[in-house]
Design a protein around this motif. Structure first.
Motif, PDB file in Angstrom:
ATOM      1  N   LYS A  45       0.839  -1.195   0.000  1.00  0.00           N
ATOM      2  CA  LYS A  45       0.000   0.000   0.000  1.00  0.00           C
ATOM      3  C   LYS A  45       0.871   1.241   0.000  1.00  0.00           C
ATOM      4  O   LYS A  45       2.021   1.211   0.410  1.00  0.00           O
ATOM      5  N   LYS A  46       0.282   2.338  -0.423  1.00  0.00           N
ATOM      6  CA  LYS A  46       0.836   3.672  -0.251  1.00  0.00           C
ATOM      7  C   LYS A  46      -0.342   4.543   0.136  1.00  0.00           C
ATOM      8  O   LYS A  46      -1.251   4.751  -0.656  1.00  0.00           O
ATOM      9  N   TRP A  47      -0.349   5.028   1.362  1.00  0.00           N
ATOM     10  CA  TRP A  47      -1.495   5.686   1.974  1.00  0.00           C
ATOM     11  C   TRP A  47      -2.681   4.744   1.927  1.00  0.00           C
ATOM     12  O   TRP A  47      -2.632   3.718   2.562  1.00  0.00           O
ATOM     13  N   TYR A  48      -3.715   5.054   1.178  1.00  0.00           N
ATOM     14  CA  TYR A  48      -4.885   4.178   1.137  1.00  0.00           C
ATOM     15  C   TYR A  48      -5.022   3.452  -0.189  1.00  0.00           C
ATOM     16  O   TYR A  48      -6.021   2.812  -0.445  1.00  0.00           O
ATOM     17  N   THR A  49      -3.999   3.531  -1.042  1.00  0.00           N
ATOM     18  CA  THR A  49      -4.027   2.858  -2.331  1.00  0.00           C
ATOM     19  C   THR A  49      -3.441   1.460  -2.186  1.00  0.00           C
ATOM     20  O   THR A  49      -2.283   1.312  -1.811  1.00  0.00           O
ATOM     21  N   ILE A  50      -4.248   0.453  -2.461  1.00  0.00           N
ATOM     22  CA  ILE A  50      -3.771  -0.927  -2.469  1.00  0.00           C
ATOM     23  C   ILE A  50      -3.339  -1.249  -3.896  1.00  0.00           C
ATOM     24  O   ILE A  50      -4.116  -1.105  -4.837  1.00  0.00           O
ATOM     25  N   PHE A  51      -2.085  -1.678  -4.057  1.00  0.00           N
ATOM     26  CA  PHE A  51      -1.544  -1.943  -5.383  1.00  0.00           C
ATOM     27  C   PHE A  51      -1.982  -3.310  -5.880  1.00  0.00           C
ATOM     28  O   PHE A  51      -1.902  -4.300  -5.167  1.00  0.00           O
ATOM     29  N   LYS A  52      -2.442  -3.372  -7.129  1.00  0.00           N
ATOM     30  CA  LYS A  52      -2.896  -4.614  -7.764  1.00  0.00           C
ATOM     31  C   LYS A  52      -1.697  -5.350  -8.362  1.00  0.00           C
ATOM     32  O   LYS A  52      -0.729  -4.738  -8.795  1.00  0.00           O
ATOM     33  N   ASP A  53      -1.782  -6.682  -8.413  1.00  0.00           N
ATOM     34  CA  ASP A  53      -0.645  -7.507  -8.811  1.00  0.00           C
ATOM     35  C   ASP A  53      -0.268  -7.373 -10.287  1.00  0.00           C
ATOM     36  O   ASP A  53       0.897  -7.526 -10.634  1.00  0.00           O
ATOM     37  N   HIS A  54      -1.214  -7.116 -11.154  1.00  0.00           N
ATOM     38  CA  HIS A  54      -0.943  -7.162 -12.587  1.00  0.00           C
ATOM     39  C   HIS A  54      -0.486  -5.834 -13.183  1.00  0.00           C
ATOM     40  O   HIS A  54      -0.131  -5.778 -14.355  1.00  0.00           O
ATOM     41  N   VAL A  55      -0.444  -4.762 -12.386  1.00  0.00           N
ATOM     42  CA  VAL A  55      -0.065  -3.439 -12.883  1.00  0.00           C
ATOM     43  C   VAL A  55       1.429  -3.231 -12.631  1.00  0.00           C
ATOM     44  O   VAL A  55       1.960  -3.643 -11.596  1.00  0.00           O
ATOM     45  N   SER A  56       2.115  -2.584 -13.578  1.00  0.00           N
ATOM     46  CA  SER A  56       3.560  -2.405 -13.448  1.00  0.00           C
ATOM     47  C   SER A  56       3.891  -1.251 -12.498  1.00  0.00           C
ATOM     48  O   SER A  56       3.057  -0.397 -12.207  1.00  0.00           O
ATOM     49  N   LEU A  57       5.136  -1.244 -12.030  1.00  0.00           N
ATOM     50  CA  LEU A  57       5.585  -0.200 -11.111  1.00  0.00           C
ATOM     51  C   LEU A  57       5.591   1.165 -11.794  1.00  0.00           C
ATOM     52  O   LEU A  57       5.292   2.177 -11.168  1.00  0.00           O
ATOM     53  N   GLY A  58       5.932   1.190 -13.078  1.00  0.00           N
ATOM     54  CA  GLY A  58       5.937   2.448 -13.819  1.00  0.00           C
ATOM     55  C   GLY A  58       4.555   3.056 -13.958  1.00  0.00           C
ATOM     56  O   GLY A  58       4.392   4.277 -13.934  1.00  0.00           O
ATOM     57  N   ASP A  59       3.537   2.204 -14.087  1.00  0.00           N
ATOM     58  CA  ASP A  59       2.163   2.698 -14.197  1.00  0.00           C
ATOM     59  C   ASP A  59       1.686   3.320 -12.886  1.00  0.00           C
ATOM     60  O   ASP A  59       0.883   4.245 -12.886  1.00  0.00           O
ATOM     61  N   TYR A  60       2.165   2.786 -11.754  1.00  0.00           N
ATOM     62  CA  TYR A  60       1.834   3.362 -10.454  1.00  0.00           C
ATOM     63  C   TYR A  60       2.762   4.520 -10.083  1.00  0.00           C
ATOM     64  O   TYR A  60       2.636   5.081  -9.009  1.00  0.00           O
ATOM     65  N   GLU A  61       3.709   4.841 -10.971  1.00  0.00           N
ATOM     66  CA  GLU A  61       4.696   5.902 -10.755  1.00  0.00           C
ATOM     67  C   GLU A  61       5.523   5.653  -9.495  1.00  0.00           C
ATOM     68  O   GLU A  61       5.747   6.557  -8.689  1.00  0.00           O
ATOM     69  N   ILE A  62       5.947   4.406  -9.334  1.00  0.00           N
ATOM     70  CA  ILE A  62       6.857   4.042  -8.253  1.00  0.00           C
ATOM     71  C   ILE A  62       8.275   4.236  -8.769  1.00  0.00           C
ATOM     72  O   ILE A  62       8.671   3.616  -9.758  1.00  0.00           O
ATOM     73  N   HIS A  63       9.027   5.120  -8.104  1.00  0.00           N
ATOM     74  CA  HIS A  63      10.353   5.510  -8.565  1.00  0.00           C
ATOM     75  C   HIS A  63      11.424   4.982  -7.622  1.00  0.00           C
ATOM     76  O   HIS A  63      11.130   4.331  -6.620  1.00  0.00           O
ATOM     77  N   ASP A  64      12.674   5.325  -7.927  1.00  0.00           N
ATOM     78  CA  ASP A  64      13.814   4.879  -7.144  1.00  0.00           C
ATOM     79  C   ASP A  64      13.785   5.495  -5.748  1.00  0.00           C
ATOM     80  O   ASP A  64      13.570   6.692  -5.587  1.00  0.00           O
ATOM     81  N   GLY A  65      13.977   4.655  -4.737  1.00  0.00           N
ATOM     82  CA  GLY A  65      14.024   5.124  -3.359  1.00  0.00           C
ATOM     83  C   GLY A  65      12.672   5.324  -2.714  1.00  0.00           C
ATOM     84  O   GLY A  65      12.588   5.831  -1.595  1.00  0.00           O
ATOM     85  N   MET A  66      11.608   4.913  -3.362  1.00  0.00           N
ATOM     86  CA  MET A  66      10.266   5.126  -2.826  1.00  0.00           C
ATOM     87  C   MET A  66       9.951   4.142  -1.708  1.00  0.00           C
ATOM     88  O   MET A  66      10.375   2.989  -1.753  1.00  0.00           O
ATOM     89  N   ASN A  67       9.217   4.604  -0.703  1.00  0.00           N
ATOM     90  CA  ASN A  67       8.820   3.770   0.424  1.00  0.00           C
ATOM     91  C   ASN A  67       7.387   3.278   0.225  1.00  0.00           C
ATOM     92  O   ASN A  67       6.502   4.059  -0.089  1.00  0.00           O
ATOM     93  N   LEU A  68       7.178   1.985   0.429  1.00  0.00           N
ATOM     94  CA  LEU A  68       5.858   1.390   0.369  1.00  0.00           C
ATOM     95  C   LEU A  68       5.543   0.747   1.707  1.00  0.00           C
ATOM     96  O   LEU A  68       6.451   0.341   2.437  1.00  0.00           O
ATOM     97  N   GLU A  69       4.265   0.644   2.014  1.00  0.00           N
ATOM     98  CA  GLU A  69       3.837   0.002   3.250  1.00  0.00           C
ATOM     99  C   GLU A  69       3.570  -1.466   2.973  1.00  0.00           C
ATOM    100  O   GLU A  69       2.898  -1.813   2.015  1.00  0.00           O
ATOM    101  N   LEU A  70       4.092  -2.323   3.845  1.00  0.00           N
ATOM    102  CA  LEU A  70       4.018  -3.765   3.681  1.00  0.00           C
ATOM    103  C   LEU A  70       3.075  -4.331   4.740  1.00  0.00           C
ATOM    104  O   LEU A  70       3.289  -4.130   5.934  1.00  0.00           O
ATOM    105  N   TYR A  71       2.011  -4.975   4.289  1.00  0.00           N
ATOM    106  CA  TYR A  71       1.037  -5.588   5.191  1.00  0.00           C
ATOM    107  C   TYR A  71       0.927  -7.067   4.865  1.00  0.00           C
ATOM    108  O   TYR A  71       1.255  -7.500   3.771  1.00  0.00           O
ATOM    109  N   TYR A  72       0.414  -7.837   5.829  1.00  0.00           N
ATOM    110  CA  TYR A  72       0.218  -9.267   5.664  1.00  0.00           C
ATOM    111  C   TYR A  72      -1.266  -9.570   5.804  1.00  0.00           C
ATOM    112  O   TYR A  72      -1.913  -9.025   6.677  1.00  0.00           O
ATOM    113  N   GLN A  73      -1.784 -10.457   4.946  1.00  0.00           N
ATOM    114  CA  GLN A  73      -3.197 -10.815   5.047  1.00  0.00           C
ATOM    115  C   GLN A  73      -3.362 -12.265   5.413  1.00  0.00           C
ATOM    116  O   GLN A  73      -2.510 -13.062   5.226  1.00  0.00           O
TER     117      GLN A  73
END
Length: 73
Positions: A45-73
């Motif tokens: 996640k990043k804030w309240y956006t849950i990232f979907k598995d099939h979308v690329s990092l570039g489409d989500y505009e995830i860049h170098d050095g970016m922090n993401l939140e890691l959760y377990y379900q």
């Protein structure tokens, strides 16, 4: 190559090197190789956006050095 930092706020902080063309599912598999958890149990996640598995990092505009939140379900 970009480096993404994933923090679960429970003391585990993972740095993963990947390409911006990789999907979120690929990133989860790289994270699971370092943490030992199953990749399908990881939620990114990043804030309240849950990232979907099939979308690329570039489409989500995830860049170098970016922090993401890691959760377990």
């Amino acid at each position: 190559m970009i480096e993404v930092v994933c923090n679960d706020r429970l003391g585990k902080k993972v740095r993963v090197k990947c390409n911006s063309e990789d999907t979120i599912g690929d990133l989860k598999k790289l994270i699971s190789a370092q943490t030992g958890t199953r990749w399908d149990k990881i939620v990114l996640k990043k804030w309240y956006t849950i990232f979907k598995d099939h979308v690329s990092l570039g489409d989500y505009e995830i860049h170098d050095g970016m922090n993401l939140e890691l959760y377990y379900q």
